[in-house]
Structure formats: structure tokens, C-alpha cells
Enzyme design. Structure first.
Site, PDB file in Angstrom:
ATOM      1  N   SER A  42      32.639  -7.409  53.800  1.00  0.00           N
ATOM      2  CA  SER A  42      32.048  -7.218  53.218  1.00  0.00           C
ATOM      3  C   SER A  42      32.451  -5.926  52.432  1.00  0.00           C
ATOM      4  CB  SER A  42      30.221  -6.889  53.170  1.00  0.00           C
ATOM      5  OG  SER A  42      29.898  -7.206  52.523  1.00  0.00           O
ATOM      6  N   HIS A  43      31.247  -5.348  51.820  1.00  0.00           N
ATOM      7  CA  HIS A  43      31.101  -4.399  50.118  1.00  0.00           C
ATOM      8  C   HIS A  43      32.347  -3.533  50.671  1.00  0.00           C
ATOM      9  CE1 HIS A  43      28.203  -2.874  52.538  1.00  0.00           C
ATOM     10  NE2 HIS A  43      27.554  -1.696  51.887  1.00  0.00           N
ATOM     11  N   GLU A  52      16.783  -6.545  51.758  1.00  0.00           N
ATOM     12  CA  GLU A  52      17.077  -5.265  50.852  1.00  0.00           C
ATOM     13  C   GLU A  52      18.217  -4.680  50.331  1.00  0.00           C
ATOM     14  OE1 GLU A  52      18.542  -3.401  54.033  1.00  0.00           O
ATOM     15  OE2 GLU A  52      16.773  -4.523  53.999  1.00  0.00           O
ATOM     16  N   ARG A  58      33.831  -3.569  62.057  1.00  0.00           N
ATOM     17  CA  ARG A  58      34.778  -3.711  61.215  1.00  0.00           C
ATOM     18  C   ARG A  58      34.696  -1.737  61.371  1.00  0.00           C
ATOM     19  NH1 ARG A  58      29.794  -4.374  56.636  1.00  0.00           N
ATOM     20  NH2 ARG A  58      29.673  -6.147  56.294  1.00  0.00           N
TER      21      ARG A  58
END
Length: 542
Positions: A147-148, A393, A48
Site C-alpha cells: 500500500s502506501h 479514517e 508486510r
């Protein structure tokens, strides 16, 4: 952790990323291979970075894709490669770059037709479906997604034939080969023009939507959701699941309202996250502020992040549930409502997930497998059936028999199934669990750390912590390896009778993270956090 003044508020225009500059830098920037920040680096979920920081550029994607082609040859993987992308601005140019390399290497590639976007779990499922009953000519995949992460970021991850995110052995090989290629100016990269790659006989365009949607009935009780007529709502957060919800409605005659159908690479519709950045995190109360405002209008409201591997659950009873809360509820429900699941299978959780999960699993008569952070540690178990559930989590989970990567839509629809079958939403179920096992107080904070300190923390031994007490209780366990698989946790976990903390370095920022939980009260949690910081600082020689 300081909360930014804009947290939970609409993103101001000046915060929005310059899309033209983002793409320009993707093609123009030449990585400095002497700079560690500009080398290929596979973290827990692939490589990333951002073109604005020189860490996600065409040169790096060329090298990574060629490295994947080389890895496939070493392993004899010669089936189709399923490739998907999400809605981040850098995902489309990175997909184009990858296709140029894959076509030049004669790799059979399958992409969503009409230049569409594809959720991560859809690629995982496609790999598993193709490989079912096969032992040769196996498929694998690539998902282009950060992703986010914020809008300026890009991401690139490889899923081998088991369908899940690649383990450290594979990513280490790909990372080293990619950096070797970069070091030599990518002269070893094979490439054809995109116009030729997209029309190559080896490039196939299919519709991934129908197969994924039709298979939902095999893991979720869609009939009970339909028959109870639940009013549901979803926010895809501008991501790849957007085009899946209406087909789900049609196939199963459900009442799911898409409250935000926008696709915008700037993600201008988002409210700002806790640190003042735009981040499409469905577990953040700040990023989910608009959706939380809908909690009383629908029976359950849910969201998925841009590649749909994470979930967020909003209920009338609790508002936004944090991931640990919902994981405990989901596990409790599944273990008591999936009678065909064998009791011999285990439940997987990460080492920094709530201990409430441990108590639920023990009461249900199942075994627990606690692993380091990263969904890749669940892949083998989900693939061979020794794990019935894997959850972390950070709001990622999957369960039998669906995918070996995180699957946001099934976790969202599971919340609807729970509500439909029991008449109580997941928030009400969570309160029942805390009545039975006690209320956990959980937090995660970030603290600054130099690269040298991060490296030291990652290699700490249990003996580095000399203390015998944690927040007034005797320390019972000091861990640097996960009890579920004996893999290094990349940090430290300290456990006492009523609470614990774990500390581990960030893979992308000069910080370390402390996770802590108390089964007493907030004051006890605060004491654990204070003592955790002191212990870590002493261990790091600060």
C-alpha cells in the site's frame, strides 16, 4: 507527535533505498523462524515487511503462496486467481515467486499483460465480475503491495471469492500454514522455474484496464463531470493507477491532467512524511506538499497511493482534506444523491473514524455499522448489499456497487462529481456540515509500548479503566468490542458527551495509537489526549 525537520521537503538522495541491495536481500536472506519479526504475520492488510529487515523475502512468499494454494483446495476454490502488483521494488520479484508456486500447483492465474501493474480495486472488481451468477468454480485473487508504505517495503495480501481482503479466519489459516512450511524449510512448497511459469498453459495475460474504466459509469456520474468541463488533476504518486487516467480521459472526454507521470521504485519525487521517512500517503499533508501547491490551479486535485486503494483530495477552499472530513462529505452526498439506494442499507465506518459521520448518517435516515479497524470488516456487507458504503479514517473507502476492497479512483472521481453537480467543492461542503453539526477536532498520536504492553492493551476489558470522567465530562461508554458487529476492537474506546478516544496497539511497530476527537475545541481535544495517555498507562501498569 514530533515532526521531522525534513517533513514536507524533497527527499534527499541519501534517503533513497538501494534497489540492488533490496532485491539481493529478498533472494539471499533466510528467515529465522524463531524470530517473531521474521515469521509470516497477516495484519489488517496482509503480510508486510522488508527484505532489509528479513521480514519480506523469497522464502516467506514461497510459503504464503503455497499456503494459499492449500487453502484453496480445502475450500474447493478452483476458478481463476487474479493477481496484481503495484510499483514497489519488491512487488515484481514477489509476483515472480508467487507465479512459480501457483503454476506448480496448477492454479489458473490471470495477470495484467505486458508485465503491467494493477490497482487493488481492479483485482477486487475482476473477482466479483467473474463470480457473478456463479456458485461453483469461483475466482479469488492476490495483490502484491504494501500500500502506501515506504519504498523498501513489500506486501502480499489474499482476496477470497467475495473480492475483498480476507478476514481473520482466512488469514489466520494461511499464516499458520505458511509458518509451518517455513519451519520445515519450505520442503512442502511446489515450485517451477519462472520461465516455465510465465509460459504455462495455466498462466493467462489479460488487459484489466478497459473493463475497470468502462464500469466507472455505473458508480460515478461521468457525464456531469464532462459537461461542466472541470479542470482536474491527479498524482498517482508513482503507483499502479498511472496507466488508468488517460484511458479515463479518453473514454469520458474529461480534462484530468496527470501532474506526475513518473514511475520510480525509489519514489525519489516524494516529499518526506511527518516522521522523516518516504511514504506515499495521499492523506498526509507532508507527503502531499507538492500537490497542495496546485490547489488554486485546478477545480479539484486528487491522488492515489501505489496500489490505488487510498485517496487524497485537495480543494481550493481547504487544501488537503483529512480523510475524516472527506468521508463525511462523501457519505452525505451519496445518501442524498443516490435515490435508488434502499434506505434499509447501512453505512459502515471504523471505530476510530469521526463521529461527524454518525451525525450525518442519522440525519439522512440511514443506520450506522461501526466496526474494528480494517477494511475487511466491510467486505461481507458490501458483498451482500447490506452496506451501501464502507470507509475508514486512513483514506480507504468503497460504495455500491463497485468493489469490496478500497477503491481510490472512485473516491477521487466522486469529488469531481460532487463539485460538478453542486458547484461547490468538497471543502465547501465540509464547512456546511460543520455549520450544521459543529466542528470536530481530531488527532492521532503514537506512544511507545513494549510487545508485552501491546498484548495487554489488545486484551483490555472495560473494567480495566476505573475512571468515570474524561476531560471534565462523564464517561458514557467503554468499549472493547465494536457495536456494529461485536468483534473485538483490539484495544479500548472511551466515549463522553463531547468527545472520545480510542487506543489500540500497532501491528508492526512497538507503539500504540491514540485516536481522539472533541466537538468543543482544541483545548478540549488536548485534555482528552492527556487523560487518554494517563488512563492507558495506568491500565497497562506503567
Amino acid at each position: 507527535m514530533a515532526i521531522a525537520p525534513l517533513a514536507g521537503k524533497p527527499a534527499p538522495r541519501e534517503m533513497l533505498v538501494d534497489l540492488a541491495r533490496l532485491e539481493r536481500e529478498y533472494y539471499a536472506h533466510k528467515p529465522d523462524v524463531a524470530n517473531p519479526d521474521e515469521r509470516v504475520s497477516f495484519g489488517t492488510s496482509g503480510h508486510r515487511g522488508s527484505s532489509l529487515r528479513g521480514s519480506f523475502t523469497e522464502a516467506q512468499i514461497l510459503a504464503i503462496t503455497q499456503a494459499i494454494c492449500d487453502y484453496r483446495r480445502t475450500q474447493g476454490i478452483d476458478g481463476p486467481l487474479y493477481m496484481g502488483k503495484d510499483t514497489h521494488a519488491l512487488s515484481r520479484p514477489a509476483e515472480r515467486t508467487a507465479l512459480e508456486v501457483l503454476a506448480a500447483n496448477d492454479v489458473e492465474v490471470v495477470v495484467q499483460r505486458d508485465d503491467g501493474v494493477t490497482p487493488t480495486p481492479v483485482i477486487s472488481r475482476a473477482i466479483l465480475v467473474y463470480n457473478r451468477e456463479r456458485t461453483r468454480h469461483l475466482a479469488d485473487g492476490i495483490v502484491v503491495t504494501p500500500s502506501h508504505n515506504p519504498p523498501e517495503d513489500g506486501g502480499f495480501k489474499y482476496n477470497p471469492p467475495d473480492g475483498g481482503p480476507a478476514d481473520t479466519r482466512v488469514t489466520g489459516w494461511v499464516q499458520d500454514r505458511a509458518n509451518e512450511l517455513l519451519q520445515h524449510g519450505n520442503v512442502g512448497v511446489k515450485r517451477v522455474p519462472f520461465a516455465a511459469a510465465i509460459k504455462a498453459a495455466s498462466t493467462h495475460h489479460e488487459d484489466f484496464v478497459h473493463g475497470y474504466v468502462d464500469d466507472l459509469r455505473n458508480v460515478i456520474d461521468m457525464d456531469v463531470i464532462r459537461d461542466t468541463g472541470l479542470r482536474l488533476a491527479v498524482d498517482p504518486l508513482g503507483g499502479a493507477s498511472r496507466d488508468y487516467w488517460e484511458p479515463i480521459n479518453r473514454a469520458y472526454r474529461l480534462d484530468i491532467t496527470i501532474v506526475n507521470p513518473l514511475i520510480d521504485p525509489q519514489f525519489a519525487f516524494m516529499t518526506v512524511d511527518h516522521d522523516g521517512r518516504i511514504r506515499m500517503d495521499p492523506s498526509s499533508p507532508y507527503a502531499m506538499a507538492r500537490l497542495v501547491g496546485l490547489k488554486d490551479r485546478y477545480r479539484v486535485v486528487f491522488a492515489t497511493d501505489p496500489d490505488a486503494d487510498r485517496h487524497g483530495i485537495v480543494t481550493p477552499s481547504m487544501g488537503l482534506m483529512n480523510p475524516n472530513q472527506y468521508l463525511a462529505v462523501a457519505i452525505n452526498y451519496l445518501l442524498t444523491n443516490r435515490p435508488r439506494w434502499p434506505v434499509r442499507v447501512a453505512v459502515g465506518k471504523t471505530i476510530v473514524s469521526s463521529s461527524l459521520i454518525d451525525r450525518v448518517v442519522e440525519r439522512c435516515g440511514y443506520s450506522l455499522r461501526e466496526v474494528p479497524v480494517g477494511f475487511k470488516w466491510f467486505v461481507t456487507g458490501l458483498f451482500d448489499g447490506s452496506l451501501c458504503f464502507g470507509g475508514e479514517e486512513s483514506a480507504g473507502a468503497s460504495f455500491l456497487r463497485r468493489a469490496t476492497d478500497k477503491d481510490g479512483p472512485i473516491m477521487a472521481l466522486l469529488a469531481a462529481e460532487i463539485t460538478a453537480r453542486t458547484g461547490k467543492d468538497p471543502g465547501e461542503h465540509y464547512r456546511a456540515l460543520t455549520g450544521e453539526f459543529g466542528t470536530p477536532y481530531y488527532t492521532r498520536i503514537d506512544a511507545p509500548a513494549t510487545p508485552e504492553q501491546k498484548a495487554r492493551l489488545e486484551k483490555l476489558s472495560p473494567e480495566a479503566v476505573g475512571e468515570s470522567q474524561l476531560a471534565g465530562e462523564s464517561i458514557t461508554t467503554k468499549l472493547t468490542r465494536a457495536p456494529g458487529n461485536d468483534a473485538p476492537i483490539g484495544g479500548l474506546k472511551i466515549i463522553a458527551r463531547s468527545g472520545w478516544f480510542a487506543a489500540r496497539p500497532s501491528g508492526t511497530e512497538n507503539i500504540y495509537k491514540i485516536y481522539a476527537e472533541s466537538f468543543k475545541d482544541q483545548a478540549h481535544l488536548d485534555a482528552i489526549v492527556r487523560e487518554a495517555q494517563a488512563m492507558v498507562n495506568r491500565a497497562l501498569g506503567r
